[in-house]
Design a protein around this motif. Structure first.
Motif, PDB file in Angstrom:
ATOM      1  N   ALA A  74       0.835  -1.204   0.000  1.00 32.33           N
ATOM      2  CA  ALA A  74       0.000   0.000   0.000  1.00 32.33           C
ATOM      3  C   ALA A  74       0.871   1.255   0.000  1.00 32.33           C
ATOM      4  N   ALA A  75       1.952   1.250   0.762  1.00 29.79           N
ATOM      5  CA  ALA A  75       2.859   2.410   0.799  1.00 29.79           C
ATOM      6  C   ALA A  75       3.499   2.626  -0.562  1.00 29.79           C
ATOM      7  N   VAL A  76       3.900   1.552  -1.220  1.00 23.32           N
ATOM      8  CA  VAL A  76       4.488   1.657  -2.564  1.00 23.32           C
ATOM      9  C   VAL A  76       3.467   2.207  -3.548  1.00 23.32           C
ATOM     10  N   ASP A  77       2.231   1.719  -3.475  1.00 22.52           N
ATOM     11  CA  ASP A  77       1.173   2.244  -4.354  1.00 22.52           C
ATOM     12  C   ASP A  77       0.994   3.745  -4.138  1.00 22.52           C
ATOM     13  N   GLN A  78       0.976   4.181  -2.879  1.00 22.74           N
ATOM     14  CA  GLN A  78       0.826   5.606  -2.574  1.00 22.74           C
ATOM     15  C   GLN A  78       2.003   6.409  -3.119  1.00 22.74           C
ATOM     16  N   LEU A  79       3.218   5.919  -2.894  1.00 22.55           N
ATOM     17  CA  LEU A  79       4.405   6.622  -3.388  1.00 22.55           C
ATOM     18  C   LEU A  79       4.385   6.726  -4.911  1.00 22.55           C
ATOM     19  N   ARG A  85       9.294   6.903  -7.737  1.00 21.87           N
ATOM     20  CA  ARG A  85       9.601   5.602  -8.336  1.00 21.87           C
ATOM     21  C   ARG A  85      10.261   4.711  -7.289  1.00 21.87           C
ATOM     22  N   THR A  86       9.674   3.543  -7.069  1.00 25.30           N
ATOM     23  CA  THR A  86      10.203   2.626  -6.067  1.00 25.30           C
ATOM     24  C   THR A  86      11.028   1.491  -6.667  1.00 25.30           C
ATOM     25  N   LYS A  87      11.035   1.355  -7.954  1.00 21.05           N
ATOM     26  CA  LYS A  87      11.871   0.315  -8.581  1.00 21.05           C
ATOM     27  C   LYS A  87      13.168   0.981  -9.007  1.00 21.05           C
ATOM     28  N   ILE A  88      14.149   1.031  -8.091  1.00 22.88           N
ATOM     29  CA  ILE A  88      15.403   1.725  -8.409  1.00 22.88           C
ATOM     30  C   ILE A  88      16.560   0.771  -8.648  1.00 22.88           C
ATOM     31  N   TYR A  89      16.345  -0.515  -8.365  1.00 23.04           N
ATOM     32  CA  TYR A  89      17.388  -1.506  -8.626  1.00 23.04           C
ATOM     33  C   TYR A  89      16.926  -2.389  -9.769  1.00 23.04           C
ATOM     34  N   ASP A  90      17.849  -2.740 -10.651  1.00 20.58           N
ATOM     35  CA  ASP A  90      17.468  -3.479 -11.847  1.00 20.58           C
ATOM     36  C   ASP A  90      17.593  -4.991 -11.711  1.00 20.58           C
ATOM     37  N   ASP A  91      17.910  -5.471 -10.539  1.00 19.45           N
ATOM     38  CA  ASP A  91      18.002  -6.904 -10.264  1.00 19.45           C
ATOM     39  C   ASP A  91      19.088  -7.607 -11.067  1.00 19.45           C
ATOM     40  N   SER A  92      20.088  -6.885 -11.518  1.00 22.32           N
ATOM     41  CA  SER A  92      21.158  -7.503 -12.294  1.00 22.32           C
ATOM     42  C   SER A  92      22.163  -8.212 -11.404  1.00 22.32           C
ATOM     43  N   GLY A  93      21.947  -8.150 -10.099  1.00 24.23           N
ATOM     44  CA  GLY A  93      22.870  -8.794  -9.175  1.00 24.23           C
ATOM     45  C   GLY A  93      23.938  -7.848  -8.660  1.00 24.23           C
ATOM     46  N   GLN A  94      24.031  -6.642  -9.225  1.00 24.39           N
ATOM     47  CA  GLN A  94      25.077  -5.728  -8.801  1.00 24.39           C
ATOM     48  C   GLN A  94      24.862  -5.215  -7.391  1.00 24.39           C
ATOM     49  N   PHE A 116      13.592   3.864  -2.614  1.00 25.64           N
ATOM     50  CA  PHE A 116      13.339   4.986  -3.516  1.00 25.64           C
ATOM     51  C   PHE A 116      14.353   6.065  -3.215  1.00 25.64           C
ATOM     52  N   LEU A 117      14.387   7.084  -4.048  1.00 25.21           N
ATOM     53  CA  LEU A 117      15.372   8.161  -3.910  1.00 25.21           C
ATOM     54  C   LEU A 117      14.695   9.477  -3.585  1.00 25.21           C
ATOM     55  N   ASP A 118      15.373  10.304  -2.799  1.00 27.22           N
ATOM     56  CA  ASP A 118      14.907  11.683  -2.635  1.00 27.22           C
ATOM     57  C   ASP A 118      15.469  12.498  -3.811  1.00 27.22           C
ATOM     58  N   PRO A 119      15.098  13.762  -3.958  1.00 27.81           N
ATOM     59  CA  PRO A 119      15.577  14.549  -5.105  1.00 27.81           C
ATOM     60  C   PRO A 119      17.094  14.690  -5.173  1.00 27.81           C
ATOM     61  N   ALA A 120      17.793  14.517  -4.046  1.00 23.37           N
ATOM     62  CA  ALA A 120      19.243  14.624  -4.030  1.00 23.37           C
ATOM     63  C   ALA A 120      19.918  13.288  -4.329  1.00 23.37           C
ATOM     64  N   GLY A 121      19.124  12.235  -4.556  1.00 31.43           N
ATOM     65  CA  GLY A 121      19.672  10.925  -4.853  1.00 31.43           C
ATOM     66  C   GLY A 121      19.969  10.063  -3.649  1.00 31.43           C
ATOM     67  N   ASN A 122      19.617  10.512  -2.446  1.00 29.95           N
ATOM     68  CA  ASN A 122      19.800   9.707  -1.236  1.00 29.95           C
ATOM     69  C   ASN A 122      18.821   8.540  -1.246  1.00 29.95           C
ATOM     70  N   VAL A 123      19.265   7.367  -0.813  1.00 29.23           N
ATOM     71  CA  VAL A 123      18.430   6.168  -0.806  1.00 29.23           C
ATOM     72  C   VAL A 123      17.598   6.115   0.469  1.00 29.23           C
ATOM     73  N   LEU A 124      16.282   5.944   0.285  1.00 31.25           N
ATOM     74  CA  LEU A 124      15.307   5.810   1.370  1.00 31.25           C
ATOM     75  C   LEU A 124      14.558   4.506   1.164  1.00 31.25           C
ATOM     76  N   SER A 125      13.794   4.075   2.159  1.00 32.15           N
ATOM     77  CA  SER A 125      12.984   2.889   1.966  1.00 32.15           C
ATOM     78  C   SER A 125      11.702   2.966   2.764  1.00 32.15           C
ATOM     79  N   VAL A 126      10.746   2.139   2.343  1.00 32.78           N
ATOM     80  CA  VAL A 126       9.609   1.770   3.176  1.00 32.78           C
ATOM     81  C   VAL A 126       9.793   0.285   3.478  1.00 32.78           C
ATOM     82  N   MET A 127       9.613  -0.064   4.734  1.00 36.32           N
ATOM     83  CA  MET A 127       9.796  -1.461   5.123  1.00 36.32           C
ATOM     84  C   MET A 127       8.702  -1.884   6.069  1.00 36.32           C
ATOM     85  N   GLY A 128       8.389  -3.175   6.028  1.00 34.09           N
ATOM     86  CA  GLY A 128       7.346  -3.718   6.875  1.00 34.09           C
ATOM     87  C   GLY A 128       7.707  -3.696   8.341  1.00 34.09           C
ATOM     88  N   ALA A 129       6.683  -3.556   9.156  1.00 39.16           N
ATOM     89  CA  ALA A 129       6.883  -3.498  10.610  1.00 39.16           C
ATOM     90  C   ALA A 129       7.308  -4.831  11.160  1.00 39.16           C
TER      91      ALA A 129
END
Length: 129
Positions: A74-79, A85-94, A116-129
């Motif tokens: 639900a948080a991802v849907d809201q964001l 954009r919450t898909k910031i990693y391409d799953d290439s294994g890197q 996800f990223l803030d406008p400055a490119g800092n990495v943030l997340s939403v995570m389950g409780a």
């Protein structure tokens, strides 16, 4: 004796106005102008963050702020509806064993989490409780 009355975490951005808009309007956090050209952000639970401008800002490549939510999906849907954009990693294994789904949610390796990223490119997340 070391006797602090509270602790604050801080991080830099390259555009204070963009940070104020993102954290205050997009994410809906309490943001006020601080001293010496900074921002003070209060997050749910009462923690405070100092955001300061830095001309040679380098984005945090690690998750520097996690928002704990009851429902990651639900948080991802809201964001995403807010244009974040919450898909910031391409799953290439890197980035290791992230294996995120089409919405950027990693499942099955501890709590669900989406980055996800803030406008400055800092990495943030939403995570389950």
């Amino acid at each position: 004796m070391f006797s602090p009355t509270r602790a604050l975490s801080g991080f830099s951005v390259d555009d204070l106005d963009a940070a104020k808009t993102f954290y205050g309007e997009t994410l809906g956090l309490t943001v006020v102008d601080g001293e010496m050209g900074t921002l003070m952000i209060t997050v749910p639970g009462g923690a405070e963050l100092i955001v300061y401008p830095k001309a040679d800002h380098q984005p945090a490549s690690y998750t520097m702020l996690n928002f704990v939510v009851d429902d990651v999906e639900a948080a991802v849907d809201q964001l995403n509806k807010l244009g974040v954009r919450t898909k910031i990693y391409d799953d290439s294994g890197q980035e290791g064993d992230l294996n995120t789904d089409e919405n950027g949610i990693m499942r099955g390796h501890g709590p669900e989490i989406a980055w996800f990223l803030d406008p400055a490119g800092n990495v943030l997340s939403v995570m389950g409780a």
